[in-house]
Design an enzyme around this catalytic site. Structure first.
Site, mmCIF file in Angstrom:
data_model
loop_
_atom_site.group_PDB
_atom_site.id
_atom_site.type_symbol
_atom_site.label_atom_id
_atom_site.label_comp_id
_atom_site.label_asym_id
_atom_site.label_seq_id
_atom_site.Cartn_x
_atom_site.Cartn_y
_atom_site.Cartn_z
ATOM 1 N N HIS A 21 0.771 -1.432 0.007
ATOM 2 C CA HIS A 21 -0.036 0.156 0.106
ATOM 3 C C HIS A 21 0.787 1.096 0.127
ATOM 4 O O HIS A 21 0.607 2.386 -0.839
ATOM 5 C CB HIS A 21 -1.078 0.121 1.305
ATOM 6 C CG HIS A 21 -1.984 -1.038 1.239
ATOM 7 N ND1 HIS A 21 -2.042 -1.965 2.435
ATOM 8 C CD2 HIS A 21 -2.836 -1.420 0.550
ATOM 9 C CE1 HIS A 21 -3.126 -2.790 2.057
ATOM 10 N NE2 HIS A 21 -3.519 -2.702 0.972
ATOM 11 N N LYS A 45 -16.288 -6.880 5.170
ATOM 12 C CA LYS A 45 -15.061 -7.375 5.859
ATOM 13 C C LYS A 45 -15.285 -7.116 7.518
ATOM 14 O O LYS A 45 -15.635 -6.043 7.728
ATOM 15 C CB LYS A 45 -14.011 -6.846 5.368
ATOM 16 C CG LYS A 45 -13.596 -7.420 3.967
ATOM 17 C CD LYS A 45 -12.125 -6.895 3.715
ATOM 18 C CE LYS A 45 -11.835 -7.233 2.249
ATOM 19 N NZ LYS A 45 -10.561 -6.672 1.746
ATOM 20 N N SER A 132 -3.367 -7.909 3.216
ATOM 21 C CA SER A 132 -3.581 -7.843 4.441
ATOM 22 C C SER A 132 -3.779 -9.049 5.184
ATOM 23 O O SER A 132 -3.254 -9.252 6.293
ATOM 24 C CB SER A 132 -4.486 -6.678 4.708
ATOM 25 O OG SER A 132 -4.156 -5.396 4.186
HETATM 26 N N1 COA Z 1 -0.059 -4.267 -2.049
HETATM 27 C C1 COA Z 1 -0.489 -5.291 -1.350
HETATM 28 N N2 COA Z 1 -1.638 -5.708 -0.847
HETATM 29 C C2 COA Z 1 -2.745 -4.710 -1.610
HETATM 30 C C3 COA Z 1 -2.464 -3.743 -2.447
HETATM 31 C C4 COA Z 1 -0.917 -3.562 -2.664
HETATM 32 N N3 COA Z 1 -0.473 -2.473 -3.475
HETATM 33 N N4 COA Z 1 -3.435 -3.441 -3.118
HETATM 34 C C5 COA Z 1 -4.415 -3.954 -2.394
HETATM 35 N N5 COA Z 1 -3.794 -5.115 -1.486
HETATM 36 C C6 COA Z 1 -4.763 -5.945 -0.738
HETATM 37 C C7 COA Z 1 -5.238 -5.576 0.458
HETATM 38 O O1 COA Z 1 -4.455 -5.853 1.703
HETATM 39 C C8 COA Z 1 -6.534 -6.268 0.651
HETATM 40 O O2 COA Z 1 -6.245 -7.529 1.249
HETATM 41 P P1 COA Z 1 -7.199 -8.548 2.263
HETATM 42 O O3 COA Z 1 -8.247 -8.729 0.932
HETATM 43 O O4 COA Z 1 -6.723 -9.642 2.496
HETATM 44 O O5 COA Z 1 -7.839 -7.591 3.003
HETATM 45 C C9 COA Z 1 -6.924 -6.573 -0.797
HETATM 46 O O6 COA Z 1 -5.872 -6.572 -1.788
HETATM 47 C C10 COA Z 1 -8.207 -5.958 -1.310
HETATM 48 O O7 COA Z 1 -7.679 -4.628 -0.920
HETATM 49 P P2 COA Z 1 -8.539 -3.248 -0.860
HETATM 50 O O8 COA Z 1 -7.516 -2.300 -1.736
HETATM 51 O O9 COA Z 1 -8.550 -2.887 0.517
HETATM 52 O O10 COA Z 1 -9.895 -3.381 -1.134
HETATM 53 P P3 COA Z 1 -11.160 -3.966 -0.633
HETATM 54 O O11 COA Z 1 -11.799 -4.811 -1.657
HETATM 55 O O12 COA Z 1 -10.692 -4.286 0.682
HETATM 56 O O13 COA Z 1 -12.029 -2.419 -0.469
HETATM 57 C C11 COA Z 1 -13.089 -0.511 -1.386
HETATM 58 C C12 COA Z 1 -12.480 -1.910 -1.722
HETATM 59 C C13 COA Z 1 -12.867 -0.059 -0.050
HETATM 60 C C14 COA Z 1 -12.450 0.457 -2.571
HETATM 61 C C15 COA Z 1 -14.276 -0.635 -1.919
HETATM 62 O O14 COA Z 1 -14.985 -1.768 -1.245
HETATM 63 C C16 COA Z 1 -15.355 0.544 -1.760
HETATM 64 O O15 COA Z 1 -15.086 1.446 -2.809
HETATM 65 N N6 COA Z 1 -15.943 0.881 -0.647
HETATM 66 C C17 COA Z 1 -16.835 2.200 -0.489
HETATM 67 C C18 COA Z 1 -18.430 1.784 -0.805
HETATM 68 C C19 COA Z 1 -18.434 1.757 -2.553
HETATM 69 O O16 COA Z 1 -18.337 2.829 -2.909
HETATM 70 N N7 COA Z 1 -18.933 0.548 -2.944
HETATM 71 C C20 COA Z 1 -19.072 0.472 -4.088
HETATM 72 C C21 COA Z 1 -18.077 0.377 -5.098
HETATM 73 S S1 COA Z 1 -18.096 0.225 -6.633
#
Ligand code: COA
Length: 171
Positions: A21, A45, A132
């Site tokens: 990140h 989550k 993560s």
């Molecule tokens: N390096 C290492 N790990 C990474 C990474 C990087 N550069 N980028 C992402 N990851 C990992 C994260 O650690 C996470 O791991 P986990 O699943 O084990 O926790 C995984 O990839 C997914 O990560 P993240 O980027 O946190 O995405 P998410 O799927 O948890 O969250 C949001 C996505 C928050 C952007 C999305 O849910 C959102 O927009 N929420 C707001 C509500 C909304 O608008 N919803 C409609 C969306 S269209």
């Protein structure tokens, strides 16, 4: 007309933030005038760290980056991006497996906020298979994660898991 500030939002769960990140944040901070790291509540989550803890950890990690700030995201990302006047949403792409989910989100976000573009940065190959969840799993079982997360996060993980028996290292 004055110069327009090119602001980007980098959203995620950050439970906890990893070096992967941070790599994306640092690179986005060079590409945009301002980066807002948006820490999502994410109802799908069950987080290990509270929203406040995740915001605090990221603030500590980003304190040397003058054009980065951290905010909580409770609600629609597209609306948040519009409210803060962002021109872009930044996402890191790791393996090919990320693509479909990211494509779906980017398409939906474009429908909700057509003026906000999604910008993908390729995650550094060193962190391409990092997540993560895997960091939490290794830390929970007593393995070293110091090379995968910033020092303050490694400390928080140790504190979290030494207060539970599950964190006891196996011989
Ligand atoms: N390096 C290492 N790990 C990474 C990474 C990087 N550069 N980028 C992402 N990851 C990992 C994260 O650690 C996470 O791991 P986990 O699943 O084990 O926790 C995984 O990839 C997914 O990560 P993240 O980027 O946190 O995405 P998410 O799927 O948890 O969250 C949001 C996505 C928050 C952007 C999305 O849910 C959102 O927009 N929420 C707001 C509500 C909304 O608008 N919803 C409609 C969306 S269209």
């Amino acid at each position: 007309m004055g110069e327009q500030v090119r602001r980007a939002v980098y959203p995620g769960s950050f439970d906890p933030p990893t070096m992967g990140h941070l790599d994306i944040i640092q690179r986005a901070a060079q590409l945009f005038d301002e980066v807002i790291v948006a820490v999502a509540v994410n109802s799908q989550k069950q987080p290990l760290f509270s929203l406040e803890e995740r915001v605090e950890m990221l603030q500590e990690c980003c304190k040397a980056l003058g054009n980065v700030r951290v905010a909580a995201l409770d609600g629609l990302l597209a609306r948040f991006a519009q409210q803060v006047g962002a021109c872009a949403i930044v996402r890191g792409l790791r393996a090919v497996s990320d693509f479909e989910y990211e494509f779906q989100m980017a398409t939906m976000n474009r429908q909700l906020a057509p003026e906000v573009d999604t910008c993908f940065l390729m995650t550094h190959q060193q962190y391409a298979f990092l997540s993560s969840s895997i960091v939490k799993e290794v830390a929970r079982l007593g393995g070293a994660v110091d090379h995968l997360v910033p020092p303050n996060v490694a400390h928080k993980l140790r504190v979290k898991f030494t207060s539970t028996t599950a964190g006891t290292p196996t011989p």
